[in-house]
Design a protein around this motif. Structure first.
Motif, mmCIF file in Angstrom:
data_model
loop_
_atom_site.group_PDB
_atom_site.id
_atom_site.type_symbol
_atom_site.label_atom_id
_atom_site.label_comp_id
_atom_site.label_asym_id
_atom_site.label_seq_id
_atom_site.Cartn_x
_atom_site.Cartn_y
_atom_site.Cartn_z
ATOM 1 N N LYS A 383 0.853 -1.181 0.000
ATOM 2 C CA LYS A 383 0.000 0.000 0.000
ATOM 3 C C LYS A 383 0.891 1.234 0.000
ATOM 4 N N THR A 386 3.815 2.673 2.553
ATOM 5 C CA THR A 386 3.930 1.757 3.692
ATOM 6 C C THR A 386 4.665 0.499 3.254
ATOM 7 N N THR A 387 4.840 -0.426 4.192
ATOM 8 C CA THR A 387 5.308 -1.784 3.865
ATOM 9 C C THR A 387 4.174 -2.793 4.003
ATOM 10 N N GLU A 388 2.944 -2.289 4.127
ATOM 11 C CA GLU A 388 1.792 -3.183 4.306
ATOM 12 C C GLU A 388 1.476 -3.893 2.987
#
Length: 448
Positions: A383, A386-388
């Motif tokens: 996303k 982010t690192t999501e």
């Protein structure tokens, strides 16, 4: 790729919506005939394939960046492989090596003993699938050491049989509701540089893992540790330098069998014959399949002679293991790989593709990481900012690429990794075109 004769035109050509009417009709037939638990990532049905293209039943020509999950490295219908298959089939298709043996099995074993890392004395056994090879590697390690515990790692994938499901980390779709699983399997952390603590070196990550092994299991109980040198289904995770050598050194000092699962990484895929060579390690046992035989079902374990010869007669084998037609295909495939220097070609593919992907990562904010080696490359989708993980966006990118005639695969513990596994004989022009389509699919998804 220069000086390579393709049987089919190497071009992308979409003549119907995807899937087309004949593929849709086959999907309807399939729903009444094939178990629902067998999935397919692409909704088109193949009719022909060669080099870097797949032609579907509706006449669409698609660029193949999956190679049947790293299987058709020499192409799906290389003339030398198909000729070897036809010639062997003309004589006999089966006798069972455990009943009436034949030279082809011996010849493949000799090749693998020479080709795999290390100059120690080796032995080889042939099987049908990667999971079967893994199961037998564990059997050998347990018998030879007299110990039962086995360590597998986070993000691992080793197969879909009961024992290999226990070794595999991801629960859905591989393990959910299929238990209970084989006992004495222990999960340990691996090196995942993109998601590890900042500054953690490979050696430090390995020492943390070793500490957990010693506390939770004990070296005196541990028969083997098994790991993919580059993890496949887990997301093409490349460990930090030093991680694997540190594990190997500890295993060697503690009578623990180190098994390298090279089912996906083997046979020129990463720019060496085996990814273990890139890491400077010599495994005790290597498991192999996928690229070994040009698409024919064949698998193998090759390892230290003292380990494999410890097993009593009849303890290893199987009715179809080392089928003569598959063995003929393997010998032809290895010859082609040498003739075309496909390890070198894999490095060329990396040199062509990785800069494109890295430049794209600097342009859009949905690419968290570009990684891989040789013709085993990955893009981790996240996303923005982010690192999501973003598995939905990853799926959308794959679907958009397919709509434009490029077959790509996804993977990863979080379902957010695009993996590129082109046939090693794909032309530069076709690869460049596929990357252009993929890049635009990613840009479009990032704008949405």
């Amino acid at each position: 790729m220069a000086d390579f004769a393709y049987r089919l035109a190497q071009k992308r050509n979409i003549v119907t919506a995807l899937p087309g009417p004949r593929s849709s009709a086959l999907a309807t037939r399939r729903s009444s005939a094939v178990a629902a638990g067998v999935g397919s990532s692409v909704p088109v049905y193949a009719e022909d394939a060669d080099g870097g293209v797949i032609v579907d039943v509706d006449g669409n020509s698609l660029i193949d960046l999956g190679a049947g999950i790293a299987v058709t490295s020499v192409g799906a219908s290389h003339a030398a492989v198909t000729a070897a298959v036809a010639e062997q089939a003309r004589h006999f298709t089966h006798t069972c090596f455990m009943v009436t043996p034949y030279e082809g099995y011996v010849a493949v074993a000799e090749e693998l003993n020479k080709l795999t890392p290390g100059d120690h004395e080796k032995r080889t056994v042939l099987f049908n699938s990667g999971a079967e090879a893994v199961e037998n590697a564990i059997k050998v390690a347990r018998l030879a050491t007299g110990k039962m515990a086995v360590v597998a790692f986070d993000h691992a994938y080793h197969g879909r049989t009961n024992l290999t499901m226990a070794l595999t980390a991801k629960t859905m779709p591989y393990k959910t509701n299929f238990g209970p699983f084989a006992p004495e399997i222990y999960r340990m952390p691996t090196s995942y540089p993109y998601r590890d603590a900042a500054g953690l070196t490979g050696e430090q990550a390995a020492l943390q893992t070793i500490s957990q092994i010693e506390k939770q299991i004990g070296a005196d109980s541990l028969a083997a540790m098994i790991i993919e040198p580059i993890q496949g289904e887990g997301g093409f995770v490349v460990p930090a330098p030093g991680f694997l050598p540190t594990l190997v050194n500890w295993a060697k000092a503690n009578n623990v069998v180190f098994i390298a699962d090279e089912v996906q990484t083997g046979f020129a895929r990463t720019g060496a014959w085996f990814a273990s060579e890139d890491e400077g390690i010599v495994p005790d046992i290597i498991t192999m399949a996928k690229g070994i035989a040009g698409g024919m079902p064949l698998a193998a374990i090759t390892g230290r002679a003292d380990l494999l010869d410890a097993v009593h007669a009849g303890g290893l084998g199987g009715t179809y293991g080392g089928n003569p037609v598959a063995c003929a295909a393997a010998i032809a495939t290895l010859d082609v790989m040498r003739e075309l220097d496909l390890p070198g070609r894999a490095r060329e593919i990396e040199g062509l593709a990785k800069p494109v992907l890295q430049a794209l990562a600097g342009e859009v904010d949905v690419i968290g990481d570009v990684r891989g080696r040789g013709a085993m490359l990955a893009i981790e989708i996240v996303k923005p900012g982010t690192t999501e993980p973003d598995p939905a966006l990853t799926k959308a990118i794959a679907a958009e690429a397919l709509s434009q005639g490029v077959v790509i695969l996804t993977c990863g513990t979080y379902g957010n990794v695009i993996r590129l596994l082109p046939p090693l004989v794909i032309s530069d022009e076709l690869l460049d075109e596929a990357l252009t389509v993929l890049a635009e699919a990613i840009r479009s998804a990032a704008r949405a």
